[in-house]
Design an enzyme around this catalytic site. Sequence first.
Site, short mmCIF file in Angstrom:
data_model
loop_
_atom_site.label_atom_id
_atom_site.label_comp_id
_atom_site.label_asym_id
_atom_site.label_seq_id
_atom_site.Cartn_x
_atom_site.Cartn_y
_atom_site.Cartn_z
N GLU A 141 -10.16 7.38 4.66
CA GLU A 141 -9.39 7.14 5.88
C GLU A 141 -8.79 8.43 6.43
OE1 GLU A 141 -6.55 5.55 2.61
OE2 GLU A 141 -8.67 5.94 2.87
N ASP A 184 0.86 -1.18 0.00
CA ASP A 184 0.00 0.00 0.00
C ASP A 184 0.90 1.23 0.00
OD1 ASP A 184 -2.26 1.58 0.04
OD2 ASP A 184 -3.20 0.52 1.69
#
Length: 818
Positions: free
Chosen positions: A520, A325
Amino acid sequence: MIAKSLVRGLIAGTALVAVTAPAQDRETGRGVAHPQLWPQARSQGLVDPKTEAFVTDIMKRMSLREKIGQMIQADTASVTPEDLRAYPLGSVLAGGSSTPLGAPDRSPAGPWIKTVEAFDAVARGTRAGHVPIPIIFGIDAVHGNSNIVGATIFPHNSALGAMRDAAIMERIGHATAIETAAAGIHWAFGPTLAVPQDDRWGRAYEGYSEDPAVVRSYAGAMIRGLQGAPGSIRGIQQGRVAASPKHFLGDGGTKNGIDQGDTDVPEQTLIAIHSAGYPPAIDAGAMTVMASFSSWQGQKMHGNRSLLTGVLKERMGFQGFIIGDWNGHGQIPGCTNTDCPATFNAGLDMAMAPDSWKGLFDSTLAAAQSGKIPMSRIDDAVRRILRVKAKLGLFDPARPYETRTNLIGSAEHRALAREAVAKTLVLLKNDGVLPLKASANIVVAGDAANDIGRQSGGWTLSWQGDGNTNADFPNGQSIYAGIAEAMKAGGGRATWSADGSVQGKPDAAIVVFGEQPYAEMRGDVRTLEFEPGDKQALATLKKLKAAGIPTVSVFLSGRPMWVNPELNASDAFVAAWFPGTEGGGIADVLIAGADGRARKDFVGRLSFSWPKNAGQFTLNKGNAGYDPLFPFGYGLRYAQPGTVAALSEISGLDASLANTSLFFSRGKVPGPFKLMADASVQQQAVDGPQTQEGALRLRWEGRPGAVRITGPTLDLTRETNAELLLQMTYRVDRPAAGAVRMSMGQGGAVNAASLFAAGAAGAAGWRTVRVPLKCFKDAGAEMAKIDPVVTVASDGALSFAIADLRLATDNTGAVCPK
């Protein structure tokens, strides 16, 4: 063709040596998995003799430099096609707010197709000493190809979990694949297989349910939808794309719901809850898996060899490749964004190094040359990557779906999304007001009723889903538009009034309200109370109720929230989640047919338990002390009505705890923050921009002084790494006569004189400026300990009015003051 025995040898050669943990982990046993305890699976359709022979032939001709390039992925914001001439990277992505080359954000398919073609042309180009290997281009197509203007945006996963319908999930996956391939893109970073256990988490809406059984039931279906049946060949030529179930592992269980945090649970819990979706995803042929930012028992996933290699690759038999990621490798102790042999040795095959790719390439090449990364590990990673590229059909230059951009936002896909919307709605309350007669006169109220961006949520045309207008959704329909269409067809009428003001007395009102879009970090919350301390939606509901108008609430959210006051003020209450672009799906259930009967009944059932108070963060079926307002699986029907008694309106938490990103709004400083000014700074309330309702003038007459916004100490490390900004809307009334400094925390002062100079104004004198948090970090601010939040200090005369000050994600016009 080659013998099957040779294929078995090649497969065996990709397995790494037995898992060994660092010495400190062997001593404590924390963060080290025991693969024999985990469920088994096996990749289907990825390995066959022809593909393995093809990959072997390519690898024989590749230099070490080319092999390392396959293991690095860069972002379009930081790499150009020409860079690939010197750095033979294997992959490019466009992150949540990254744009196609030479085109703005919120672009249609054309610029995206050209972007992928430009990178691929260099990668495939014939040059001396170069093996032409296509790139694989990835994007976060998490609820439809949600980066492309005109695409069909499906409901977010927390909504889809309420359907309990795996067959529709496969159809949604297929539609998403078609619209992704038609935009020239090969790889969708999804589905998210997290099992959210704390609803404070800002990515909770990316999970299908708190219940691992629901996640398990959807995982394989979504993979098959995106990729086709296991073993399908030339997928990209058939309108299929590579999937990437994510994030391995445990991101839904982090302590306090903090994104990128630590999932400190026993191994059996990690297995039983958080791994539930991975075996069926692997069995369905998932080509890639994305590693999580999070940790397990203090060990970062990007460096956890026992899980990446021992569990995922060996025990679960995963034969595709593991992608990292966004700079997640740089969070491993001892690593940086540009140097991390440990992540590859742990089992990561391709590092997502969006802006750090060049440094990471150079350091990884050096690590390979020195033996820090064994050649066997490099060859294993490259084989896995090339295997996926071959099976997906990337070595075949034909891209027939790129000529079929008419499939993006097609009528068929929109109809599917509308069907899904109707099936995701959960009826929480109905005191006999629904369904509404199509011949009635109704008012549709609420600030989200006619806003397609609001109803679509985060990861929609931008990372946080903000900054969108209805014009950005040429194929979409707002909730109000869908209701108005249904009412007109039935001989009735619907009018829109954002604040609920009405003329006369309509037969009923539908009020659409809910959370703002988020992803997020910005979506992480500290209370589940909706609109704590500033209940605008409740005021609208009460106004309508006081007028004697039957009122239906349509609540938009990514997660269950404490809405007891709003429930009490509503005659009917519908949890609509973030439904996406097809607002008409809500009208299909709420508005009756010509015969007065419901056209569709509610079928949605809660996939997340609904809280009784604002502090029930970890309210999950089967937990000790489970005491929800509405339990997992709850959902009324027209055919099965129910009533809801008057509810307590005591939230149980201090409302000011919710605010960590809004520092000034509508003429005041919201709690828990406070404004403090030196005696030399005068304050006066003034009118602000129309959308702000009020502002505060701060005036220095000539003596040095400062004004500060103070409050709880903030840790903005993650927000800084994620490139968030400090956004200020203000008006300069008297230009600065001397030096002006703006700072965050105790240090980090930037020269802000240019922001308060003559001519520093926009329309009607008001302007909005966005300063990246990293500007303050570069100036010396300790981003983990921010207090005061913001300080403006002037050495001389200055007067300006401030209307709004907050953290934001829209980087349009962002500037570091000089």
